[in-house]
Design an enzyme around this catalytic site. Structure first.
Site, mmCIF file in Angstrom:
data_model
loop_
_atom_site.group_PDB
_atom_site.id
_atom_site.type_symbol
_atom_site.label_atom_id
_atom_site.label_comp_id
_atom_site.label_asym_id
_atom_site.label_seq_id
_atom_site.Cartn_x
_atom_site.Cartn_y
_atom_site.Cartn_z
ATOM 1 C CD1 TRP A 359 -27.710 -72.661 3.805
ATOM 2 C CD2 TRP A 359 -27.981 -70.873 2.498
ATOM 3 N NE1 TRP A 359 -26.977 -71.638 4.352
ATOM 4 C CE2 TRP A 359 -27.125 -70.519 3.582
ATOM 5 C CE3 TRP A 359 -28.295 -69.896 1.556
ATOM 6 C CZ2 TRP A 359 -26.570 -69.248 3.720
ATOM 7 C CZ3 TRP A 359 -27.735 -68.625 1.713
ATOM 8 C CH2 TRP A 359 -26.887 -68.317 2.781
ATOM 9 C CG ASP A 360 -23.697 -74.344 2.206
ATOM 10 O OD1 ASP A 360 -24.716 -73.986 2.827
ATOM 11 O OD2 ASP A 360 -22.640 -74.639 2.769
ATOM 12 C CD GLU A 490 -25.751 -71.213 10.805
ATOM 13 O OE1 GLU A 490 -26.380 -71.922 9.998
ATOM 14 O OE2 GLU A 490 -24.609 -71.512 11.222
ATOM 15 C CE LYS A 602 -21.090 -70.005 11.558
ATOM 16 N NZ LYS A 602 -21.956 -71.193 11.747
ATOM 17 C CD GLN A 603 -23.433 -67.356 6.610
ATOM 18 O OE1 GLN A 603 -23.329 -68.379 7.258
ATOM 19 N NE2 GLN A 603 -23.771 -67.349 5.337
#
Length: 772
Positions: A359-360, A490, A602-603
């Site tokens: 998906w990046d 995640e 995580k992000q």
């Protein structure tokens, strides 16, 4: 976290000055080369017995390695697609008085390597004393041609510094390669034939299962003190290893040079029975042109690339080096020439993660390619997903969904899901939303409304059907909910009502319904065709609106913030600053159980939604959510710092934005995540570009108009960038005194600069002196 410090700062070059075996694998990643069709890690040409990660890769060539899991679950993908380590054509071994040159065992007296990002040239020079007492100096120049993407060139020379010695040089192709990350140690390649003609070598191979046919070729020219050597010896050490060699009695100051052309010709681009013939043509054309002309053609392509995509930062060399490093690798990885290819998270620099796309691409890479290339490059990225729509529908069927619902894969090569972690494969379904958002973003930025009618609406309908079936109605909440998911963060698995996923699903349903209504009204013939192809029923649109209107979004009234997911506040809310630095990154030191019970992110997750859907939220709402979630974020995803940099600039917090910019831009150069030896983080590099252009530059498209709200950090004297907006080039320059915009186009363009509507006239500069 200990950061590596062996890369020297420079505006246009990546430089390593000393030889250290402990950094060889990291440097192999950082100095990697590519040209959109093939790439290779910066392995030494000569033999090296120390730790090394050999890697050469061909775009689109992969192996379906059987999935390896501890417990099989229905719906698991059958395989994990591996980017294949291809036969190695760069090998040039050196022997001096019978001893093999090996930097790992030699005494290294001098060593330097550099990657010239302006020209895409990788250079290495070293002087060593071998264990037999002989001293030699070697120099190598290498590039993968951006003008002819099936061609690579090496110019390698060795100079004897001792009185006299017998020097043997062997230039070869080696098919005895394997992937570092093979699940079952299956052979990925079957080598079918070898040919050696005069100075040329050909290894014909086929991938097992996928049956890609590849000819690895090399052509060797040897020179001694500038004179051509004609008596080459053909060497074949096995059926998979073939080469040419020359042995020469040399005296102090004598030089032997090898000029080597090599690369790959693949059945995806040529008839299988013509691969050797095409290789011979490439060799013949290369010999006719010669090294200087080939390099000149290659440099011209890079000159054109940099003219459009360069970002100049004045007064901060590390920041300048970093942004060019990111832009350089993005252009090496994907050129947009082939809609069958995409942007893997490691590009051509490593094997980790496998697959061709995540998906990046839609969430991070599309903006870079839209703004620095012709719009058709970005269109090819969207076409890639449209071409895989049938497979996405099959993926959803495997999970029990029907009626043309599509779940695009988290990881893929050909449209099939090939990721083998259940919490990703089954649950990280927000990827569907990123694809829908990319369609919206493309139309908004380029003004190209034809893609929607030709391809985009079919993709949106399939995604809306997925969200309709994947959501369920909760009687206690009297809302639609989405259960059992993993969001962008995640470090949370199998959770209910991830805010980002729910909000993105709501947006997708609303946007699809809007576009169906628009095309039905304005393009009835296209609507009829799409309705027949998709089986769209009249009541589906109304049901999508109903679900979107009643989507549950977890919210805490005491904090006045959206919650990352249900029950998030049950965790102990300690900021990431309390974590012992020796335990960072936590994914390399903590158990997964401990990570899942922690509040650490995580992000960007909730904040990812505030980035995508910026117009839906006020600046005050953004500040509240940023202040709550950023202290909990450990940024152990490469995709995280850029989003925080952009949002920090929207809040006017340039110090935080600068901190996050350095984190994203120097992620690999300084190895923040302690994993660069596995390959570079290519897709997050597009986020680095975004952190300048969308962050400090404040570029947004609102109500069909380009907005620019530039800011500058105190460390910088100025910066500038170009963007291609609707086929007109805008150059933006920013200093502490204000901003300058210049339009290179044919038509006047209305833009908003610092919120004020202004008209850019072709070839004229517009200056706004407003102290920054």
């Amino acid at each position: 976290m200990k950061q590596q410090q062996f890369i020297q700062p420079h505006d246009w070059k990546i430089i390593e000055r000393d030889f250290d075996p402990s950094t060889v694998q990291a440097a192999e990643s950082i100095f990697s080369l590519g040209n959109g069709a093939m790439g290779q890690r910066a392995n030494f040409e000569e033999y090296y017995s120390g730790p090394s990660f050999q890697g050469s890769y061909i775009g689109g060539v992969y192996y379906p390695d059987k999935t390896k899991v501890g417990w099989w679950k229905n719906g698991y993908p059958e395989y994990f697609a591996k980017v294949l380590n291809a036969p190695n054509w760069i090998g040039i071994d050196v022997e001096v008085d019978g001893e093999k040159l090996d930097l790992f065992t030699c005494k290294v007296l001098d060593f330097r390597r550099e990657l010239d990002m302006k020209t895409g040239l990788y250079k290495r020079a070293f002087e060593v004393e071998m264990t037999n007492g002989k001293r030699v100096r070697c120099e190598s120049h290498r590039f993968l041609s951006m003008a002819e993407n099936e061609l690579g060139v090496i110019n390698y020379q060795i100079t004897l510094l001792s009185k006299s010695a017998t020097v043997k040089v062997i230039s070869y192709i080696d098919g005895n390669i394997k992937n570092n990350d093979s699940n079952w140690e299956d052979p990925f390649w079957h080598h079918e034939d070898i040919k050696a003609k005069a100075e040329s070598l050909f290894l014909q191979s086929k991938t097992n299962k996928t049956h890609f046919q590849v000819c690895t070729y090399a052509h060797n020219q040897f020179f001694v003190n500038g004179k051509t050597v004609v008596d080459l010896t053909k060497s074949s050490y096995s059926s998979n290893h073939l080469g040419h060699s020359h042995t020469q009695e040399m005296h102090s100051g004598d030089t032997m040079r090898v000029l080597k052309f090599g690369g790959y010709v693949v059945s995806t681009n040529h008839p299988s029975d013509q691969l050797v013939a095409r290789s011979q043509t490439l060799i013949s054309e290369s010999l006719k042109k010669g090294y200087d002309a080939l390099f000149g053609d290659h440099c011209k392509v890079w000159e054109d690339i940099w003219t459009m995509s360069d970002i100049e930062i004045i007064g901060d060399q590390k920041a300048q080096q970093a942004i060019r490093f990111n832009i350089f690798h993005l252009n090496q990885t994907y050129t947009g020439a082939d809609a069958r290819l995409n942007i893997g998270p490691k590009g051509f620099t490593g094997e980790k993660y496998g697959g061709s796309t995540y998906w990046d691409t839609e969430a991070y890479c599309l903006p870079f390619y839209m703004a620095t290339k012709d719009k058709f490059v970005a269109r090819n990225l969207l076409r890639y997903r449209f071409n895989h729509l049938e497979k996405a529908i099959e993926n959803a069927e495997k999970l029990g969904l029907n009626n043309g619902a599509a779940l695009f894969p988290m990881v893929t090569m050909n449209g099939e899901e090939c990721h083998n972690e259940w919490e990703i494969t089954f649950q990280e379904i927000h990827r569907n939303a990123a694809i829908a958002y990319a369609i919206f973003n493309y139309e908004r930025y380029t003004g190209d409304v034809s893609y929607m009618r030709e391809m985009g609406l079919e993709v949106l309908i399939a995604i809306a059907r997925f969200w309709e079936q994947r959501s369920s109605f909760s009687k206690p909440k009297d809302k639609f909910v989405i259960l059992g998911v993993t969001g962008p963060n995640e470090y949370e698995n199998n959770i209910n009502n991830n805010w980002y996923t729910n909000y993105a699903a709501k947006w997708c349903l609303e946007y699809t319904a809007q576009k169906v209504d628009e095309i039905k009204k304005n393009h009835p013939d296209d609507y009829k065709r799409i309705r027949l192809r998709t089986g769209l029923k009249g009541d589906e649109n109304e049901q999508w609106k109903h679900i979107a209107n009643d989507m549950y979004l977890p919210f805490d009234t005491s904090l006045n913030i959206y919650l990352q997911q249900d029950n998030f506040l049950d965790k102990e809310m300690l900021p990431a600053s309390v974590i012992d630095p020796a335990e960072r990154p936590i994914n390399q030191h903590w158990s997964w159980d401990k990570i899942l019970r922690s509040p650490y992110i995580k992000q960007a997750d909730v904040l990812q939604g505030f980035y995508f859907f910026a117009s839906d939220f006020t600046k005050e709402e953004l500040a509240r959510h940023f202040d709550f979630y950023e202290p909990l974020t450990v940024h152990e995803s490469s995709l995280s710092p850029s989003i925080h940099a952009i949002l920090a600039t929207r809040l006017g917090r340039t110090d935080k934005a600068y901190e996050m910019y350095l984190r994203t831009s120097r992620l690999d150069l300084d190895d923040f995540n302690c994993e660069v030896e596995e390959g570079l983080h290519i897709t997050s590099m597009a986020g680095t570009w975004m952190s300048i252009v969308e962050g400090f530059g404040g570029m947004r498209v609102v109500d069909n108009h380009l907005h620019l709200n530039p800011q500058i950090h105190k460390e910088w004297k100025g910066y500038s960038f170009n963007i291609n907006f609707r086929n007109q080039i805008i150059q933006v320059g920013v200093t502490k005194k204000g901003a300058t915009c210049k339009l290179y186009g044919t038509e006047p363009l209305e833009v908003f600069l610092y919120g004020k509507p202004m008209t850019l006239e072709p070839e004229k500069s517009l200056i706004l002196n407003e102290s920054l």
